[in-house]
Design an enzyme around this catalytic site. Structure first.
Site, PDB file in Angstrom:
ATOM      1  N   HIS A 205      13.271   9.765  -3.412  1.00 56.50           N
ATOM      2  CA  HIS A 205      12.786   8.911  -4.500  1.00 56.50           C
ATOM      3  C   HIS A 205      11.545   8.176  -3.996  1.00 56.50           C
ATOM      4  CE1 HIS A 205      12.475   5.982  -7.600  1.00 56.50           C
ATOM      5  NE2 HIS A 205      12.891   4.973  -6.837  1.00 56.50           N
TER       6      HIS A 205
ATOM      7  N   CYS B  24      16.983   4.253 -10.624  1.00 52.68           N
ATOM      8  CA  CYS B  24      16.171   5.211  -9.848  1.00 52.68           C
ATOM      9  C   CYS B  24      16.981   6.373  -9.289  1.00 52.68           C
ATOM     10  CB  CYS B  24      15.461   4.496  -8.719  1.00 52.68           C
ATOM     11  SG  CYS B  24      14.249   3.313  -9.323  1.00 52.68           S
TER      12      CYS B  24
ATOM     13  N   ASN C  69       6.105   4.536  -8.675  1.00 54.21           N
ATOM     14  CA  ASN C  69       7.547   4.714  -8.871  1.00 54.21           C
ATOM     15  C   ASN C  69       7.824   4.972 -10.354  1.00 54.21           C
ATOM     16  OD1 ASN C  69      10.303   4.467  -9.133  1.00 54.21           O
ATOM     17  ND2 ASN C  69      10.474   2.595  -7.926  1.00 54.21           N
TER      18      ASN C  69
HETATM   19  O1  UT7 Z   1      12.975   2.060  -6.945  1.00 53.90           O
HETATM   20  C1  UT7 Z   1      13.928   1.103  -7.165  1.00 53.90           C
HETATM   21  C2  UT7 Z   1      14.211   0.305  -5.974  1.00 53.90           C
HETATM   22  N1  UT7 Z   1      13.082  -0.514  -5.637  1.00 53.90           N
HETATM   23  C3  UT7 Z   1      12.603  -0.474  -4.418  1.00 53.90           C
HETATM   24  O2  UT7 Z   1      13.041   0.301  -3.596  1.00 53.90           O
HETATM   25  C4  UT7 Z   1      11.533  -1.451  -4.069  1.00 53.90           C
HETATM   26  C5  UT7 Z   1      11.871  -2.136  -2.770  1.00 53.90           C
HETATM   27  N2  UT7 Z   1      10.949  -3.214  -2.414  1.00 53.90           N
HETATM   28  C6  UT7 Z   1       9.663  -2.983  -2.044  1.00 53.90           C
HETATM   29  O3  UT7 Z   1       9.178  -1.884  -2.081  1.00 53.90           O
HETATM   30  C7  UT7 Z   1       8.891  -4.161  -1.494  1.00 53.90           C
HETATM   31  O4  UT7 Z   1       9.767  -5.229  -1.298  1.00 53.90           O
HETATM   32  C8  UT7 Z   1       7.720  -4.624  -2.390  1.00 53.90           C
HETATM   33  C9  UT7 Z   1       6.626  -3.592  -2.384  1.00 53.90           C
HETATM   34  C10 UT7 Z   1       8.213  -4.861  -3.811  1.00 53.90           C
HETATM   35  C11 UT7 Z   1       7.137  -5.915  -1.859  1.00 53.90           C
HETATM   36  O5  UT7 Z   1       6.743  -5.750  -0.509  1.00 53.90           O
HETATM   37  P1  UT7 Z   1       7.256  -6.745   0.618  1.00 53.90           P
HETATM   38  O6  UT7 Z   1       6.612  -6.321   1.862  1.00 53.90           O
HETATM   39  O7  UT7 Z   1       8.759  -6.755   0.605  1.00 53.90           O
HETATM   40  O8  UT7 Z   1       6.679  -8.100   0.168  1.00 53.90           O
HETATM   41  P2  UT7 Z   1       7.444  -9.459  -0.164  1.00 53.90           P
HETATM   42  O9  UT7 Z   1       8.123  -9.392  -1.469  1.00 53.90           O
HETATM   43  O10 UT7 Z   1       8.250  -9.874   1.046  1.00 53.90           O
HETATM   44  O11 UT7 Z   1       6.206 -10.445  -0.275  1.00 53.90           O
HETATM   45  C12 UT7 Z   1       5.324 -10.727   0.853  1.00 53.90           C
HETATM   46  C13 UT7 Z   1       4.140 -11.520   0.370  1.00 53.90           C
HETATM   47  C14 UT7 Z   1       4.511 -12.693  -0.532  1.00 53.90           C
HETATM   48  O12 UT7 Z   1       3.618 -13.766  -0.270  1.00 53.90           O
HETATM   49  P3  UT7 Z   1       4.077 -14.996   0.636  1.00 53.90           P
HETATM   50  O13 UT7 Z   1       5.277 -15.583  -0.059  1.00 53.90           O
HETATM   51  O14 UT7 Z   1       4.402 -14.414   1.978  1.00 53.90           O
HETATM   52  O15 UT7 Z   1       2.870 -15.874   0.632  1.00 53.90           O
HETATM   53  C15 UT7 Z   1       4.241 -12.181  -1.920  1.00 53.90           C
HETATM   54  O16 UT7 Z   1       3.946 -13.202  -2.835  1.00 53.90           O
HETATM   55  O17 UT7 Z   1       3.293 -10.692  -0.419  1.00 53.90           O
HETATM   56  C16 UT7 Z   1       3.028 -11.315  -1.683  1.00 53.90           C
HETATM   57  N3  UT7 Z   1       2.850 -10.285  -2.693  1.00 53.90           N
HETATM   58  C17 UT7 Z   1       1.643  -9.751  -2.978  1.00 53.90           C
HETATM   59  N4  UT7 Z   1       0.416  -9.965  -2.464  1.00 53.90           N
HETATM   60  C18 UT7 Z   1      -0.612  -9.249  -2.969  1.00 53.90           C
HETATM   61  C19 UT7 Z   1       3.779  -9.720  -3.477  1.00 53.90           C
HETATM   62  N5  UT7 Z   1       3.198  -8.802  -4.290  1.00 53.90           N
HETATM   63  C20 UT7 Z   1       1.879  -8.817  -3.988  1.00 53.90           C
HETATM   64  C21 UT7 Z   1       0.774  -8.088  -4.477  1.00 53.90           C
HETATM   65  N6  UT7 Z   1      -0.432  -8.333  -3.935  1.00 53.90           N
HETATM   66  N7  UT7 Z   1       0.897  -7.160  -5.447  1.00 53.90           N
END
Ligand code: UT7
Length: 331
Positions: free
Chosen positions: A256, A116, A286
């Protein structure tokens, strides 16, 4: 001898027509429009459909538009650098294909891979070729067809990424505008948190790697998020300090577009208000190397000569960085 700076003299972007909305994703994986919007800021993303359509399609459309709007003869281009994580093929480079596709028959061309942060790495690299005095017209492309490496059964990644990109033309000037400074960083110990397991020389494609779904993006989102927030904000603050810039000196932050919450944290750390932040994540998601040129393209009409811009990115590698530039023309 007067110092030569590399100035951006034009920007153009391209996104495919197909719009993949949050509502359509709700029918594909266990997610909701509400979750995606509040956690990322994304409402829709573009997908490049059709057989034999690679990242070069995005690059060629972007560069063709760029050459047209800047009245540039393709045979005058010296160099094309294409930042991409999703090249058409392992080889030849996508930049070679773009150069041939736009008629840049006198240029040399190569790809640059920094996930990225690719566009920032490529912009800083391209600027050096201009500043050396050896080259006059360098095209920097940032383009990705992320849909080619996304698992549309994995709700943690398929909601984030989209296809698209853009290109800028760099030319020399002795005026004090253009690329002024860059800080680029990498840390390969971050590889385990964001990578594609198979398809490279370490783990070439086999029936087993395909069956194990190893040809898709693997991301440990929460860990990447933590590093992204800290590093993108730190490096943006660092480049301001290094160049004695206060928040009021900054016309635009061009971040980004990975997650609206990462963008907000970076702006806050810089002391820059939301009215100065370029954001289009809601419509493209993204696009990896594509996000920053797509932002510049979307906001071009609002840019004025001498505006101070801070470009900032964080991505796989880990790679991250910031570029400070003075915009060179009224949009
Ligand atoms: O560009 C390259 C670099 N990449 C980035 O900068 C991305 C950085 N990361 C992020 O933007 C975020 O971490 C994400 C958007 C990928 C995820 O958001 P988050 O707030 O960090 O969520 P998480 O991974 O901590 O997951 C929280 C909960 C989980 O459920 P439990 O375990 O708490 O029951 C996930 O399974 O949200 C769940 N979850 C979803 N729920 C509904 C993960 N994806 C989804 C989804 N819809 N699409």
């Amino acid at each position: 001898m007067e110092k030569i700076y590399a100035k951006i003299t034009g920007v153009h972007g391209y996104v495919p027509d197909y719009i993949l909305t949050n509502q359509e994703l709700e029918t594909m994986v266990d997610t909701t429009d509400e979750w995606i919007t509040t956690r990322t800021g994304i409402k829709e993303r573009r997908i490049l459909k059709g057989a034999d359509q690679g990242t070069s399609v995005i690059g060629i459309e972007s560069v063709k538009g760029l050459l047209e709007k800047t009245n540039t003869d393709p045979t005058e281009i010296d160099l094309i650098i294409c930042a991409t994580t999703t090249p058409d093929m392992v080889f030849p480079s996508t930049a070679n294909i773009i150069a041939s596709g736009v008629g840049a028959v006198n240029s040399f061309s190569y790809d640059l891979q920094a996930a990225c942060s690719g566009f920032l790495y490529a912009l800083a690299t391209g600027a050096k070729f201009i500043e050396s005095g050896s080259y006059n017209k360098v095209v920097v492309v940032g383009a990705d067809k992320m849909s080619s490496i996304i698992d549309y059964t994995d709700r943690t990644t398929c909601i984030i990424f989209g296809d698209g990109g853009g290109a800028v033309l760099l030319e020399p000037t002795t005026e004090e505008v253009g690329i002024r400074d860059s800080i680029l960083r990498s840390d390969g110990s971050g590889a385990e948190f964001l990578h594609m397991k198979a398809g490279g020389s370490r783990r070439p494609a086999t029936v087993q790697t395909v069956e194990a779904r190893e040809h898709f993006v693997h991301q440990e989102g929460a860990t990447v998020f933590k590093f992204a927030v800290t590093n993108m904000a730190d490096v943006s603050a660092e480049i301001m300090k290094k160049n004695q810039l206060d928040a009021e000196d900054i016309a635009w932050l061009v971040p980004h577009q990975a997650n609206l919450r990462i963008i907000d944290a970076t702006a806050k750390r810089m002391g820059v208000g939301p009215e100065k932040v370029m954001i289009n994540i809601e419509k493209y998601g993204n696009t990896t190397s594509g996000t920053i040129p797509l932002c510049l393209w979307d906001y071009e009409s609002q840019l004025k000569k001498n505006d101070n811009l801070i470009l900032a990115a964080f991505g796989g590698g880990f790679t991250w960085g910031s570029v400070y530039l003075k915009w060179a023309y009224n949009g």
